[in-house]
Enzyme design. Sequence first.
Site, PDB file in Angstrom:
ATOM      1  N   LYS A  86       0.872  -1.178   0.000  1.00 17.12           N
ATOM      2  CA  LYS A  86       0.000   0.000   0.000  1.00 17.12           C
ATOM      3  C   LYS A  86       0.910   1.229   0.000  1.00 17.12           C
ATOM      4  O   LYS A  86       1.211   1.806   1.055  1.00 17.12           O
ATOM      5  CB  LYS A  86      -0.913  -0.046   1.236  1.00 17.12           C
TER       6      LYS A  86
HETATM    7  N1  PMP Z   1      -7.919  -1.461  -2.610  1.00 16.96           N
HETATM    8  C1  PMP Z   1      -7.360  -0.266  -2.492  1.00 16.96           C
HETATM    9  C2  PMP Z   1      -6.652   0.313  -3.651  1.00 16.96           C
HETATM   10  C3  PMP Z   1      -7.448   0.452  -1.276  1.00 16.96           C
HETATM   11  O1  PMP Z   1      -6.895   1.646  -1.147  1.00 16.96           O
HETATM   12  C4  PMP Z   1      -8.145  -0.126  -0.187  1.00 16.96           C
HETATM   13  C5  PMP Z   1      -8.265   0.621   1.114  1.00 16.96           C
HETATM   14  N2  PMP Z   1      -7.191   0.379   1.958  1.00 16.96           N
HETATM   15  C6  PMP Z   1      -8.714  -1.387  -0.372  1.00 16.96           C
HETATM   16  C7  PMP Z   1      -8.585  -2.031  -1.590  1.00 16.96           C
HETATM   17  C8  PMP Z   1      -9.438  -2.071   0.744  1.00 16.96           C
HETATM   18  O2  PMP Z   1      -8.513  -2.523   1.722  1.00 16.96           O
HETATM   19  P1  PMP Z   1      -8.909  -2.622   3.247  1.00 16.96           P
HETATM   20  O3  PMP Z   1     -10.147  -3.430   3.320  1.00 16.96           O
HETATM   21  O4  PMP Z   1      -7.751  -3.301   3.884  1.00 16.96           O
HETATM   22  O5  PMP Z   1      -9.110  -1.251   3.746  1.00 16.96           O
END
Ligand code: PMP
Length: 333
Positions: free
Chosen positions: A169
């Site tokens: 991320k």
């Molecule tokens: N995809 C992307 C590109 C994101 O930014 C997020 C948010 N963090 C998610 C998926 C969902 O991830 P999570 O459920 O861990 O927040």
Amino acid sequence: MTTKDVKTMKIAPKVWRNGEFIDWDNARVHVMTHAIHYGSSVFEGIRAYKAERGTAVFRLTEHIQRLLNSAKVYRMDIEFSRKELCQAAVELVRGGGMDECYLRPVIFRGLNEEKPSFGVNPFPAPIDCYMAAWDWGKYLGEEALESGVDVCVSSWTRTPANSLPAVAKAGANYMNSQLIKMEAILGGFSEGIALDDRGYVSEGSGENIFLVNNGKLITPPLGASILPGITRDSVIAIAKELGIEVVETSIQRAALYLTDELFFTGTAAEITPIRSVDRITVGAGKRGEITKQLQDVFFDIIYGRRPAPNNAPWLTYVNDTEEKKTATASAKE
Ligand code: PMP
């Protein structure tokens, strides 16, 4: 933006920086910070909810682990352990007196003022680690959780895994997300869905995606340039507990139009139904039955009204002292 503007939102007055708490106003960086120029940051988005027994952070360990994984991919050596970062998050929420909040840990390449280096090479830039928290309402709007959102398929391709790995991320990934989001907003949609470099569905600009078809959940596999979402993982675990079959497979764009139900998952978006794609109505054009069932269980778990699947420790209560935790554990024995 002045602090006063910022404070129209409820924010935690302190920010955790490299092991200590500092005032919000002092949490600033120099304009020549490496991350500002070259996108060299990794971050997390975590939510804390006011559960029945007190404020609890949702899946904190998993989020901090993903942060450390993202840092590892980009060769950022962190001097803090997973435990220390979890502890910092708990103290930030507790110290800020936040009932519910969104937590933002961020690790980035900073600036060594003594020995500056302004090139792309990230190695000379020091690693800085911060964590802030604020009260963030419903990401796609209060109503969205019930009525659903209108989205489009983006003309932008999700960055392939051998270019900017979606498994990390990283701040830089969100330039791709911003292209997707801006295109969607300017087209009158709430959100955009990107296809991967093979033309299959990947994810929203900040959410994973699920189809519900003939009672089954279908979602792109982790190989489809998607972030391994923690809400995605939670929904899969909940579905399995409820006896709903989950299939992780490649999804064609047109399948988005033809599915019975469609929804996004994400820490910010939680579980948000999608009612149309490219102005084609999905299913009945409102939140579907299975989406509602998953939402209900998800929120019951988040608010501590129901245990997580397999009694997994998904909630970290911020007011649980070590003594209290030990007392609860021994009471159970
Ligand atoms: N995809 C992307 C590109 C994101 O930014 C997020 C948010 N963090 C998610 C998926 C969902 O991830 P999570 O459920 O861990 O927040």
